[in-house]
Design a protein around this motif. Structure first.
Motif, PDB file in Angstrom:
ATOM      1  N   MET A  60      10.096 -12.770   6.961  1.00  0.00           N
ATOM      2  CA  MET A  60       9.709 -12.477   8.349  1.00  0.00           C
ATOM      3  C   MET A  60       8.230 -12.842   8.568  1.00  0.00           C
ATOM      4  O   MET A  60       7.886 -13.463   9.581  1.00  0.00           O
ATOM      5  CB  MET A  60       9.971 -11.007   8.673  1.00  0.00           C
ATOM      6  N   HIS A  61       7.377 -12.486   7.609  1.00  0.00           N
ATOM      7  CA  HIS A  61       5.953 -12.803   7.793  1.00  0.00           C
ATOM      8  C   HIS A  61       5.696 -14.305   7.644  1.00  0.00           C
ATOM      9  O   HIS A  61       4.823 -14.854   8.316  1.00  0.00           O
ATOM     10  CB  HIS A  61       5.093 -11.981   6.826  1.00  0.00           C
ATOM     11  N   GLN A  62       6.460 -14.978   6.803  1.00  0.00           N
ATOM     12  CA  GLN A  62       6.317 -16.438   6.701  1.00  0.00           C
ATOM     13  C   GLN A  62       6.653 -17.091   8.035  1.00  0.00           C
ATOM     14  O   GLN A  62       5.957 -18.010   8.487  1.00  0.00           O
ATOM     15  CB  GLN A  62       7.252 -16.955   5.595  1.00  0.00           C
ATOM     16  N   LEU A  69      -1.682  -4.615  -3.206  1.00  0.00           N
ATOM     17  CA  LEU A  69      -2.564  -5.684  -2.739  1.00  0.00           C
ATOM     18  C   LEU A  69      -2.524  -5.922  -1.231  1.00  0.00           C
ATOM     19  O   LEU A  69      -3.552  -5.875  -0.556  1.00  0.00           O
ATOM     20  CB  LEU A  69      -2.245  -6.982  -3.492  1.00  0.00           C
ATOM     21  N   HIS A  70      -1.347  -6.176  -0.688  1.00  0.00           N
ATOM     22  CA  HIS A  70      -1.292  -6.521   0.731  1.00  0.00           C
ATOM     23  C   HIS A  70      -1.721  -5.340   1.611  1.00  0.00           C
ATOM     24  O   HIS A  70      -2.509  -5.500   2.540  1.00  0.00           O
ATOM     25  CB  HIS A  70       0.116  -7.002   1.089  1.00  0.00           C
ATOM     26  N   ASN A  71      -1.212  -4.140   1.301  1.00  0.00           N
ATOM     27  CA  ASN A  71      -1.579  -2.980   2.123  1.00  0.00           C
ATOM     28  C   ASN A  71      -3.083  -2.739   2.089  1.00  0.00           C
ATOM     29  O   ASN A  71      -3.721  -2.490   3.128  1.00  0.00           O
ATOM     30  CB  ASN A  71      -0.868  -1.715   1.619  1.00  0.00           C
ATOM     31  N   HIS A 110       7.428  -6.157  18.200  1.00  0.00           N
ATOM     32  CA  HIS A 110       8.275  -6.675  17.111  1.00  0.00           C
ATOM     33  C   HIS A 110       7.727  -6.237  15.759  1.00  0.00           C
ATOM     34  O   HIS A 110       8.462  -5.751  14.894  1.00  0.00           O
ATOM     35  CB  HIS A 110       8.336  -8.202  17.180  1.00  0.00           C
ATOM     36  N   HIS A 111       6.424  -6.406  15.571  1.00  0.00           N
ATOM     37  CA  HIS A 111       5.837  -6.101  14.266  1.00  0.00           C
ATOM     38  C   HIS A 111       5.927  -4.608  13.956  1.00  0.00           C
ATOM     39  O   HIS A 111       6.272  -4.196  12.839  1.00  0.00           O
ATOM     40  CB  HIS A 111       4.380  -6.586  14.242  1.00  0.00           C
ATOM     41  N   TRP A 112       5.634  -3.784  14.967  1.00  0.00           N
ATOM     42  CA  TRP A 112       5.732  -2.328  14.787  1.00  0.00           C
ATOM     43  C   TRP A 112       7.177  -1.945  14.455  1.00  0.00           C
ATOM     44  O   TRP A 112       7.433  -1.181  13.529  1.00  0.00           O
ATOM     45  CB  TRP A 112       5.273  -1.629  16.082  1.00  0.00           C
ATOM     46  N   LEU A 121      -4.979 -13.507   6.628  1.00  0.00           N
ATOM     47  CA  LEU A 121      -4.520 -12.702   5.489  1.00  0.00           C
ATOM     48  C   LEU A 121      -3.068 -13.058   5.146  1.00  0.00           C
ATOM     49  O   LEU A 121      -2.728 -13.290   3.985  1.00  0.00           O
ATOM     50  CB  LEU A 121      -4.619 -11.200   5.807  1.00  0.00           C
ATOM     51  N   HIS A 122      -2.221 -13.132   6.164  1.00  0.00           N
ATOM     52  CA  HIS A 122      -0.814 -13.388   5.859  1.00  0.00           C
ATOM     53  C   HIS A 122      -0.553 -14.831   5.449  1.00  0.00           C
ATOM     54  O   HIS A 122       0.465 -15.121   4.822  1.00  0.00           O
ATOM     55  CB  HIS A 122       0.094 -12.907   6.995  1.00  0.00           C
ATOM     56  N   LYS A 123      -1.455 -15.730   5.793  1.00  0.00           N
ATOM     57  CA  LYS A 123      -1.339 -17.097   5.243  1.00  0.00           C
ATOM     58  C   LYS A 123      -1.623 -17.051   3.740  1.00  0.00           C
ATOM     59  O   LYS A 123      -0.955 -17.738   2.956  1.00  0.00           O
ATOM     60  CB  LYS A 123      -2.327 -18.026   5.956  1.00  0.00           C
ATOM     61  N   TRP A 131       9.632  -3.830  13.304  1.00  0.00           N
ATOM     62  CA  TRP A 131      10.101  -4.357  12.030  1.00  0.00           C
ATOM     63  C   TRP A 131       9.665  -3.449  10.879  1.00  0.00           C
ATOM     64  O   TRP A 131      10.452  -3.124   9.981  1.00  0.00           O
ATOM     65  CB  TRP A 131       9.580  -5.784  11.807  1.00  0.00           C
ATOM     66  N   HIS A 132       8.404  -3.024  10.907  1.00  0.00           N
ATOM     67  CA  HIS A 132       7.927  -2.153   9.821  1.00  0.00           C
ATOM     68  C   HIS A 132       8.565  -0.770   9.895  1.00  0.00           C
ATOM     69  O   HIS A 132       8.624  -0.063   8.882  1.00  0.00           O
ATOM     70  CB  HIS A 132       6.401  -2.061   9.828  1.00  0.00           C
ATOM     71  N   LEU A 133       9.055  -0.370  11.062  1.00  0.00           N
ATOM     72  CA  LEU A 133       9.796   0.891  11.191  1.00  0.00           C
ATOM     73  C   LEU A 133      11.176   0.755  10.556  1.00  0.00           C
ATOM     74  O   LEU A 133      11.676   1.679   9.912  1.00  0.00           O
ATOM     75  CB  LEU A 133       9.924   1.230  12.685  1.00  0.00           C
TER      76      LEU A 133
HETATM   77 CU1  CUO Z   1       3.419  -6.808   8.684  1.00  0.00          CU
HETATM   78 CU2  CUO Z   1       0.689  -7.219   6.761  1.00  0.00          CU
HETATM   79  O1  CUO Z   1       1.407  -6.772   8.474  1.00  0.00           O
HETATM   80  O2  CUO Z   1       2.677  -6.663   6.807  1.00  0.00           O
END
Ligand code: CUO
Length: 682
Positions: free
Chosen positions: A226-228, A360-362, A200-202, A400-402, A204-206
Motif C-alpha cells: 500500500m505504501h509503495q 525503525l519506521h515508526n 485513506h491513510h488514517w 521517508l516512505h521512499k 488503512w492504519h485503523l
Molecule cells: Cu502509513 Cu509511515 O505512514 O506508515
C-alpha cells in the motif's frame, strides 16, 4: 433516539457536559458525587448513565496517560499501548447500550483522538457493531483538514449571525491549500493535503493496526504494497506538474531541505501542530513527555543496517537464535516480504526479533515529527508526521516512505526473476485494449471538483443550522476499460485481469527502460472474469476499481436509508481504499502520455482457498483485503512488477515494459491525460 444514533453521537461535538482536562478530577466528580449522570450528546439530546465502576481510570490501563488536548500518535509505542488498553475495555462491553454508556463515561477522560480511534476500532472489530457506519473523519475532526483561521473566522461569524438568518454558513478551502508559488514542492500540495488521501491513510492504519491482535492476513506485505503504491502515485503527480520524482530520505545526518507548516490544530484544544523550518536536522529524541525512552539517530542506523544485512544474507534470526529464511517463493508459511514488513514497520508482536531489528519506521516518524523540538525545550506539539490522519500532508512523508520502499525493493531484487511461465497464460490472447470517456478513446480528463461536509458535527459553532465545509479536490471524468480477449480453450476459463498505469516518460522526457518504470506502475484495477471459448468483450467501469472506495464511502448522507449490516461492515472495512477522485494522476493541461498495462492470468493459479462465507470488499480489496479472511490473490502483491523481468526477455538492447507485451496475455496502450482545471465537467 435510537441506540445507533446515540452511539454515533459520541463521534460528535459538543462533548459531554464535564470537560475538565484533568482526567482524575472528572471521574471522582462523577463517581462519588453523582453516581448517575446525564450526558449531553451531539444531537442535542441526553442519556442517563448508570454508575460504572469499570470506568474508573485505574481500570482503563494506560488509556489515560495521553493528555487531553495533545496529539495521539500510533507511531509512539506508549500511545499504541494506551489505544490497546482502551480498545480492550471497549471490546469487553456487552452490547450497544453497554458500550455507549461506557464510552460516554470515558469520552471526557481520555485523549480526544485516542477516543475516536478506539471507538472506530471497536465498531470495526466487534461483530455485533457491524451495522454501524463510521462517520467521515473530516466531520469528526475538521481541525485536521482545514486551517484553523478558516474555522475561527467561521465561529466568530456564527456568533455574530442573526439567529433567523436563512442562508447556510459555508467554509471554503482550496484550491490554494497552504501553497505559494515560491516553493516548487507546493505544486503538489493540493494532492498531499487532499481530504480523501489523508482519510485513506488514517483508515488503512485503523484496519491494519500494529500490536492490536487483529490477525490480518499478509499484514507486513500489505504495509509494503500500500505504501509503495502511494509513492508511485505521488511520483505520477509530481511528473504531472514538472517536478522530479521524490528522493529518499536516507541520510539522517543532513538537513531536510523542505519544511512544513500545516496551519492545523490538533484536536479541539486549539493546540497547534509543531512546524518544521526548511533545512531542519533530525535530532536524537530527548523528550520525556510522551513516555518514550531517549533514542539516538545512531540506533535507527543500527536497525537499518541489521535489516539490510538480513536482506542480503537471506535470513533473519529470532530471539531464540533460530534462522528465518526470507523468500517470496514459499508454499507454506509467510513470504519474506511479509516477515520483513512486520520487522520494519514495526509490529513488536510479529517482528521476528523486535529488540534486535527495532522499531525503525515508526520511530523515524517520531524523530521527524519532533525534529523542531526534540527535547521539549519549547513545549511544542509534535508535527503532523506523528498522526496517520495528517502525515501525508508533509513532503517529508514521501521522502521517508521512499526510503522504506527502497529497502523493500532491495529485498525484492534478491528474489529470482519471474520466468516466462510465471508471466504467461497459454490459450488466452489479448487482441485489443482501450479506455473510453465521454466518447473519447484513450483520452482521459481531470480537473477540480468540490465536496461538502458538515463541519458543525466536529466543532461547536453555536449555530442553529449546520455549518458546511466545502473542499476543493482533484477529480477525473469516469471512464471504461474495453478489453477484447480470445480464449482458445474449448471451455469457459476464469481469469484475473490486472490493470496498471504508469507515466511513459521520466522527468527528462525520455521513455523509461523497464527497471526505471518498474516502480512507477500503479494498480488501477484487478478483477476476475469468466472467458467463454472464442472472442470475449469485457467492459469495466473505473468506479469499480479494486483499489478505490466508491465516492460516498467518505461521506455520510443523513437522508440515505439505513445501511444493512453487510453494507455497513463493508463500508467500515473496505472504506480504507484509495479515494476514487484520485484514481487518475493530474496529467498536464496540454496532455500527458501514460501507459496502461493489461495482463490476464489464470485464476486457477491465483485463487486462494477461503473459509465459507468470507466476504470480499466489492471495492478496495487490493489495499484492504477481505474481512476476517485471507487476501484473495495468491501472487505476491505488486505482481508482475515486484521483481526483475525474466532474463529471456533481456535480448532487447533496452528492455521496456512493452517487451512483456510480446506475451499473448499482456497488452499495453498509450493514453493521454489532460488537466482541465476549473473546466472539468463530469
Ligand atoms: Cu502509513 Cu509511515 O505512514 O506508515
Amino acid at each position: 433516539m435510537s441506540e445507533a444514533q446515540s452511539l454515533l453521537s459520541l463521534f460528535e461535538k459538543p462533548y459531554p457536559d464535564v470537560t475538565t482536562p484533568r482526567a482524575n478530577e472528572a471521574i471522582v466528580f462523577e463517581m462519588e458525587e453523582r453516581p448517575a449522570v446525564s450526558v449531553r450528546l451531539g444531537a442535542g439530546s441526553t442519556i442517563n448513565l448508570r454508575k460504572r465502576p469499570d470506568a474508573d481510570p485505574s481500570r482503563l490501563g494506560t488509556a489515560t496517560v495521553i493528555p487531553r488536548g495533545s496529539a495521539f500518535s500510533f507511531f509512539v509505542r506508549t500511545h499504541r499501548q494506551a489505544a490497546k488498553d482502551l480498545c480492550d475495555a471497549f471490546m469487553k462491553t456487552t452490547g450497544v447500550q453497554d458500550l455507549m454508556e461506557f464510552a460516554a463515561r470515558v469520552k471526557n477522560i481520555v485523549n480526544e483522538s485516542l477516543f475516536i480511534y478506539s471507538l472506530s476500532f471497536v465498531i470495526l472489530h466487534k461483530k455485533e457493531l457491524r451495522n454501524f457506519r463510521l462517520p467521515s473523519l473530516v466531520e469528526v475532526f475538521p481541525q485536521k483538514f482545514v486551517p484553523v483561521e478558516h474555522l475561527v473566522k467561521s465561529q466568530q461569524e456564527a456568533v455574530r449571525r442573526d439567529k433567523n438568518e436563512e442562508t447556510q454558513m459555508v467554509i471554503e478551502h482550496g484550491p490554494d491549500f497552504s501553497s505559494t508559488s515560491i516553493k516548487p514542492e507546493h505544486r503538489v500540495s493540493y494532492w498531499r493535503e487532499d481530504y480523501g488521501l489523508n482519510i485513506h491513510h488514517w483508515h488503512w492504519h485503523l484496519v491494519y493496526p500494529i500490536e492490536m491482535n487483529v490477525n490480518r492476513d499478509r499484514k507486513g506485505e500489505i504495509f509494503f504494497y500500500m505504501h509503495q503504491q502511494m509513492i508511485t502515485r505521488y511520483d505520477m503527480e509530481r511528473l504531472s506538474v514538472g517536478l522530479r520524482r521524490v528522493e529518499k530520505l536516507e541520510n539522517w545526518r543532513i538537513p531536510i531541505p523542505d519544511g512544513y507548516f500545516s496551519k492545523l490544530t490538533v484536536n479541539n484544544s486549539g493546540r497547534a501542530w509543531g512546524t518544521r523550518q526548511d533545512t531542519t536536522n533530525m535530532k536524537d529524541f530527548r523528550r520525556n513527555d510522551i513516555g518514550l525512552q531517549q533514542l539516538d539517530i545512531t540506533e535507527l542506523e543500527v536497525w537499518r543496517n541489521r535489516l539490510m544485512d538480513a536482506i542480503h544474507q537471506g535470513y533473519m534470526k529470532n530471539a531464540k537464535g533460530d534462522t528465518i529464511h526470507l523468500s517470496d517463493d514459499v508454499t507454506t508459511g509467510k513470504r519474506g516480504i511479509d516477515i520483513l514488513g512486520d520487522a520494519f514497520e514495526a509490529d513488536s508482536s510479529l517482528s521476528p526479533h523486535f529488540q534486535f531489528y527495532g522499531d525503525l519506521h515508526n520511530m523515524a516518524h517520531v524523530l521527524i515529527s519532533f525534529s523542531h523540538d526534540n527535547d521539549n525545550a519549547h513545549k511544542e506539539e509534535m508535527g503532523v508526521m506523528g498522526d496517520s490522519a495528517t502525515a501525508m500532508r508533509d513532503p517529508v512523508f514521501y521522502r521517508l516512505h521512499k526510503f522504506v520502499d527502497d529497502v523493500f525493493q532491495a529485498y525484492k531484487l534478491t528474489q529470482r526473476p519471474y520466468t516466462l511461465e510465471n508471466l504467461s497464460m497459454p490459450g488466452v490472447v489479448v487482441n485489443q485494449v482501450s479506455v473510453t470517456s465521454k466518447k473519447q478513446v484513450n483520452k482521459l480528463t481531470t480537473g477540480w471538483s468540490m465536496r461538502e461536509f458538515e463541519a458543525s458535527r466536529g466543532i461547536d459553532f453555536s449555530s442553529p443550522k449546520p455549518v458546511i465545509l466545502r473542499l476543493t479536490h482533484l477529480d477525473s471524468v469516469p471512464f471504461n476499460y474495453h478489453i477484447e480477449i480470445t480464449n482458445n480453450e474449448p471451455r469457459p476459463t476464469v481469469v484475473t485481469v490486472r490493470i496498471f498505469l504508469a507515466p511513459k516518460h521520466n522527468g527528462a522526457g525520455e521513455e523509461m527502460p523497464f527497471m526505471e518504470q518498474r516502480v512507477l506502475w500503479s494498480e488501477m484495477d484487478k478483477f476476475n472474469h469468466t472467458l467463454n471459448p472464442g472472442k470475449n468483450q469485457i467492459v469495466r467501469a473505473s468506479k469499480d476499481s479494486s483499489v478505490t472506495n466508491p465516492n460516498d464511502f467518505t461521506f455520510r448522507d443523513l437522508n440515505a436509508r439505513p445501511m444493512t449490516s453487510t453494507e455497513a461492515s463493508e463500508f467500515d472495512f473496505c472504506g480504507c481504499g484509495w479515494p476514487q477522485h484520485l484514481l487518475l494522476p493530474r496529467g498536464k493541461p496540454e496532455g500527458m502520455t501514460f501507459q496502461l498495462f493489461f495482463m490476464i492470468t489464470d485464476f486457477e493459479k491465483d485463487k486462494v482457498e477461503q473459509a465459507r462465507g468470507a466476504r470480499s470488499c466489492a471495492n478496495a480489496v487490493s489495499f484492504c483485503g477481505v474481512l476476517d479472511a485471507k487476501f484473495p490473490d495468491s501472487r505476491p502483491m505488486g505482481f508482475p512488477f515486484d521483481r526483475r523481468p525474466p532474463p529471456s526477455l533481456l535480448d532487447a538492447s533496452v528492455l521496456t515494459a512493452a517487451d512483456y507485451a510480446r506475451l499473448g496475455n499482456i497488452m499495453m496502450q498509450d493514453i493521454t491525460i489532460t488537466f482541465l482545471g476549473d473546466k472539468l465537467v463530469k
